[in-house]
Enzyme design. Structure first.
Site, PDB file in Angstrom:
ATOM      1  N   ASP A 183     119.191  51.867 100.944  1.00  0.00           N
ATOM      2  CA  ASP A 183     119.872  51.633  99.671  1.00  0.00           C
ATOM      3  C   ASP A 183     119.442  50.271  99.145  1.00  0.00           C
ATOM      4  OD1 ASP A 183     122.360  52.710  97.960  1.00  0.00           O
ATOM      5  OD2 ASP A 183     122.447  50.511  98.073  1.00  0.00           O
ATOM      6  N   ILE A 184     119.050  50.219  97.882  1.00  0.00           N
ATOM      7  CA  ILE A 184     118.627  48.946  97.290  1.00  0.00           C
ATOM      8  C   ILE A 184     119.869  48.111  96.979  1.00  0.00           C
ATOM      9  CG2 ILE A 184     117.460  47.874  95.309  1.00  0.00           C
ATOM     10  CD1 ILE A 184     115.674  50.325  95.148  1.00  0.00           C
TER      11      ILE A 184
ATOM     12  N   GLU B 205     119.726  54.956  93.697  1.00  0.00           N
ATOM     13  CA  GLU B 205     118.911  53.951  94.398  1.00  0.00           C
ATOM     14  C   GLU B 205     118.935  54.186  95.902  1.00  0.00           C
ATOM     15  OE1 GLU B 205     123.063  52.188  94.040  1.00  0.00           O
ATOM     16  OE2 GLU B 205     121.723  53.438  92.843  1.00  0.00           O
TER      17      GLU B 205
END
Length: 395
Positions: free
Chosen positions: A257-258, A300
């Site tokens: 996950d960004i 994301e």
């Protein structure tokens, strides 16, 4: 889209032209065969007439001999033979039906031209025969008999042989012309088919193949990043999960996950956010093996399937990925980091979802510790993770 429409229109026109040319060639072949049948039937009829005339001339000569020696019973048969031969000659020369006469120049010359035309020879022979039959004196009968025998043996039979040879030769010439025309039509048909295959069907198959590949990409790839979409990832991961269970080999999963991605969108704009997602996919593809698969499963959020990879190896891959993202300084892109959750398959896993849930729980645990972190969780979901499961990294 307009270019595709133009290409499709051109291909359709080419296809219609190709089909029309093929149809025309088949029609030409049909009419050629029909014409050959008509001409050969006409030639056969003429040859048959000539052969009948040959037979009748010999019959007339024999019957006249019988009558000459005194057998009057042959008179009627002789008269019938003369009438039949005259009928055949009228049919062949067109006297009976001028519209039906279709003699070639050579045939017309044989029957009506030259010093001794065949039509005149036949009619002279028939006239001699009638004079013989009508003779009332011995001297007149002898003269007429000798004349018809001379005509039959020395003039008529050779002329009829020439007619038969002429008809047969013309039939052979027509057959040779028909065979040549057949070969030309066959060559043209093969050329048309080859051109259709080269100019129509080959591009058509190529376009179909490209279109199918495009449809496959649409069905299996994420349009923004070019990575596998959730559907393709699930198919691949399920297949690898079944293989891992059957071979008793490990399968590792990772969820990435960004960090603070919404802030990147808010601060720099959605276009920059999309570029960050694409950059993550590029860097991840460099680190992963050919047998691994990475998929964008959320806005994301990304999922990784690492076949035949134990927990230790998966953590190494996750660390390489975390560090590679943190150290990347792409032009025109803000720096960003990721959190990664890792899990490996266990004997008690019933399906792939159990493995993904542990990886996602590990991700949540890493995110609860901060940013730019990796974590692993490899125990049943009923157990509460301990702090030792998280591997904090320097932000």
């Amino acid at each position: 889209m307009p270019d595709r429409k133009i290409s499709a229109t051109r291909m359709t026109i080419a296809y219609v032209i190709g089909v029309a040319m093929t149809a025309l060639l088949f029609l030409a072949a049909y009419f050629l065969l029909d014409n050959i049948i008509i001409e050969q039937r006409s030639s056969a009829q003429r040859v048959h007439v000539v052969e009948q005339q040959r037979a009748l001339s010999q019959r007339i000569a024999l019957l006249s001999t019988d009558l000459y020696v005194g057998d009057t019973s042959t008179s009627e048969a002789l008269q019938n033979a003369v009438s039949e031969m005259e009928r055949l000659q009228d049919t062949l020369s067109g006297k009976a039906d001028p519209a039906a006469r279709q003699l070639t120049a050579a045939e017309h010359e044989l029957y009506f031209g030259g010093n001794a035309p065949l039509d005149a020879e036949v009619r002279s022979f028939l006239d001699d025969t009638r004079r013989f039959m009508a003779a009332t004196t011995m001297s007149a009968g002898d003269a007429a008999y000798k004349a018809l025998q001379h005509h039959s043996r020395d003039l008529l039979l050779p002329a009829l042989d020439r007619a038969a040879a002429l008809f047969a030769g013309q039939a052979d010439a027509r057959i040779a012309q028909a065979r040549l025309a057949q070969q030309v039509l066959l060559a043209l048909l093969l050329i048309v088919l080859a051109l259709e295959a080269l100019l129509i069907f080959r591009p058509l198959i190529t376009k179909i193949r490209l279109y199918n590949a495009h449809l496959y990409e649409l069905a299996t790839l994420d349009p923004l990043t070019g990575l596998a979409n959730r559907r393709q990832f699930d198919e691949y991961a399920n297949r690898e999960f079944r293989l891992a269970r059957r071979t008793a080999k490990p399968l590792s999963m990772a969820i990435c996950d960004i960090d603070q991605f919404q802030q990147i969108n808010d601060k720099h704009g959605r276009a920059v956010g999309d570029a960050v997602l694409r950059r993550f996919g590029e860097l991840a593809a460099r680190i992963l093996r050919d047998t691994d698969i990475i998929s964008r499963v959320g806005g994301e959020e990304f999922a990784l399937a690492l076949p035949v990879m134990n927990l230790h190896g998966a953590m190494i891959i996750a660390e390489k990925l975390r560090r590679g993202i943190a150290d990347d300084r792409s032009d025109n892109l803000p720096p960003f980091t990721i959190c990664v959750g890792v899990a490996v398959s266990e004997h008690g896993d019933k399906n792939m979802d159990a493995l993904l849930q542990r990886a996602d729980s590990a991700l949540q645990m890493a995110k609860s510790e901060g940013q730019n972190r990796i974590s692993c969780l490899n125990r049943p979901m009923t157990e509460k993770p301990t702090p030792s499961d998280a591997v904090p990294q320097d932000s």
